[in-house]
Motif scaffolding. Structure first.
Motif, short mmCIF file in Angstrom:
data_model
loop_
_atom_site.label_atom_id
_atom_site.label_comp_id
_atom_site.label_asym_id
_atom_site.label_seq_id
_atom_site.Cartn_x
_atom_site.Cartn_y
_atom_site.Cartn_z
N ILE A 98 0.84 -1.19 0.00
CA ILE A 98 0.00 0.00 0.00
C ILE A 98 0.88 1.24 0.00
CG2 ILE A 98 -1.61 1.37 1.39
CD1 ILE A 98 -2.91 -1.18 2.33
N GLN B 167 -1.91 -0.73 -4.21
CA GLN B 167 -3.12 0.04 -3.94
C GLN B 167 -2.71 1.40 -3.40
OE1 GLN B 167 -5.96 -1.34 -0.81
NE2 GLN B 167 -7.48 -1.26 -2.48
N GLY C 11 -13.60 -2.10 3.70
CA GLY C 11 -12.25 -2.46 3.30
C GLY C 11 -12.22 -3.73 2.49
N CYS D 225 -13.22 -3.23 -0.98
CA CYS D 225 -12.26 -2.46 -1.78
C CYS D 225 -11.06 -3.28 -2.24
CB CYS D 225 -11.77 -1.26 -0.97
SG CYS D 225 -13.01 0.02 -0.73
N VAL E 259 -8.24 4.29 -3.18
CA VAL E 259 -9.20 4.44 -2.09
C VAL E 259 -8.96 5.79 -1.45
CG1 VAL E 259 -9.95 3.55 0.15
CG2 VAL E 259 -9.26 1.95 -1.66
N ALA F 236 -8.53 2.62 6.20
CA ALA F 236 -7.43 1.66 6.06
C ALA F 236 -7.58 0.47 6.99
CB ALA F 236 -6.10 2.35 6.31
N LEU G 89 -8.18 -2.73 4.95
CA LEU G 89 -7.42 -3.00 3.73
C LEU G 89 -6.29 -4.01 3.92
CD1 LEU G 89 -7.22 0.61 2.23
CD2 LEU G 89 -8.87 -1.20 1.72
N ASN H 186 -7.00 -7.76 3.21
CA ASN H 186 -7.08 -8.22 1.82
C ASN H 186 -5.73 -8.75 1.37
OD1 ASN H 186 -9.76 -7.33 1.66
ND2 ASN H 186 -9.14 -5.29 0.99
#
Length: 427
Positions: free
Chosen positions: A3, A78, A210, A213, A219, A226, A229, A232
């Motif tokens: 990220i 991301q 999250g 997404c 995002v 966050a 996230l 994932n």
């Protein structure tokens, strides 16, 4: 790197770093547009802290996109655009223009706008932002000195800033789970909407959002977005979370508190420090403007105080007093003068051996960190929701707590120091 994030102010960046770190990601914070000197290889997440919230929109877009290009080139899968949980912006931006520019850069067909941070009392229902149990327009944010927020309808607020149509995913859909939210994203996209406000009432909602997404290239939102996230990537890629520490080692030296925020939360923290008998001195902006008070004067006062407790220098004022100052000096001019003066104070204190700073206010934090030459921060333990201790790993060795003006309990200035373990001078 999994990220990459671009934050529009330094305290917001620190808040996001804390969230990602708490969810198990090795996270570093970079101050300013990254250069080739910063190594990202060991980080799962990299957050770039800009000072772009209140600058002209075109400049904010340029800085944000430059940072995003570096993160994407370094492998970020991301991208997050982080802004304040109270959606601080004007009708000219900067949230909308930056979000649309990052959509263009990443090729994201649709993205979300999710400022909610329930742990700090920020929630969105039917597209309306609440601060605690009050609409945004009835909260102290209506009197923000730079971005007064007087419309709680975020669809309406964001649409005034955007070329693309703005949509809404409502709480009833979020309550049905991540598959329902994904389906709503697709339905909104099919209807021509490209940036979607998402209702959020709880941390559970943030995790649902999250999960929905996963795979979304961009995002946008507050640090709360966050929360869901990292899972994932844990599911798809796997990573081993580093151990979390309850306390942080801090360099030997003295400590100080510098407060430039005029928020109700910071004013309450100042009053609590006064009530506890802490040594305090007010920055008198009129005296600074005509030369009767200088950064050197303020710094010398702090240096001369006994070293047992951190001295507090503050410029915070209530709404009526602040309005009078701004009417006389100008809204941006008065704020810039405070930032320059407190940055000068911090630089002088660092030269005098102060190594631990608690700073209140996003704009103030950005000015001080820049003045101190700090480039990269490691994230330490959480003091209050959204505010951790950090330690510089590029530039001078300092411990820094960078607090958004609206964050923290009333005793924040008093209790923060308990999370530090001081190193000996020869450590």
């Amino acid at each position: 790197m999994l990220i990459g994030a671009v934050a529009d102010d330094i305290t917001g960046a620190t808040d996001l770093c804390l969230m990602l770190s708490r969810e198990g990601m090795r996270t570093i914070q970079v101050i300013g547009v990254p250069t080739g000197e910063v190594a990202f290889s060991d980080a799962d997440a990299v957050v770039v802290a800009l000072k772009s919230r209140t600058i002209p929109a075109a400049e904010a877009v340029e800085m944000s996109c430059a940072s995003a290009r570096v993160l994407l080139a370094a492998g970020a899968e991301q991208l997050i655009f982080k802004y304040c949980s109270t959606f601080d912006s004007t009708d000219a931006g900067n949230i909308g223009p930056v979000a649309e520019a990052l959509q263009d850069l990443t090729g994201a067909p649709v993205t979300i706008a999710c400022p909610s941070f329930p742990a700090a009392g920020r929630t969105v229902y039917k597209g309306h932002l609440f601060v605690g149990d009050r609409l945004l327009s009835e909260s102290p944010l209506k009197d923000h000195p730079l971005t007064p927020m007087r419309d709680p309808d975020l669809v309406r607020v964001l649409q005034r800033q955007c070329r693309r149509p703005v949509g809404l995913v409502q709480a009833e859909t979020v309550a049905k789970g991540s598959n329902a939210v994904k389906a709503a994203f697709a339905e909104q996209y099919a209807a021509g909407r490209r940036i979607l406000i998402v209702d959020t009432l709880s941390d559970a909602d943030l995790r649902t959002i999250g999960k929905a997404c996963a795979g979304m290239k961009l995002v946008t939102g507050g640090s709360g977005v966050a929360m869901g996230l990292p899972e994932n990537f844990r599911q798809s890629r796997g990573f081993v979370p580093p151990p979390r520490k309850a306390r942080m080692a801090a360099p030997a030296g003295r400590a100080a508190i510098l407060a430039g925020s005029c928020s109700a939360a910071t004013r309450g923290q100042i009053e609590a420090a006064k009530a506890a008998g802490r040594r305090v001195l007010r920055l008198d902006i009129a005296a600074v403007a005509d030369g009767r008070q200088t950064g050197a004067d303020l710094a010398q006062w702090a240096i001369n105080t006994p070293a047992d407790l951190p001295p507090l220098i503050y410029s915070s004022a209530g709404p009526d007093e602040l309005a009078g100052i701004q009417a006389q000096m100008g809204r941006h001019e008065s704020g810039a003068l405070v930032e320059r003066t407190l940055a000068d104070v911090a630089r002088r204190l660092a030269d005098a051996g102060f190594s631990r700073f608690l700073i209140a206010g996003g704009e103030t934090s950005g000015a001080i960190v820049e003045a101190l030459g700090v480039k990269v921060l490691l994230i330490g333990p959480e003091i209050d929701p959204g505010v951790p201790w950090t330690r510089s790993i590029s530039g001078p060795d300092l411990a820094l707590a960078l607090k958004s003006g609206n964050f923290g309990a009333p005793d924040f200035f008093l209790k923060a120091w308990d999370l530090l373990e001081l190193e000996t001078a020869d450590a």
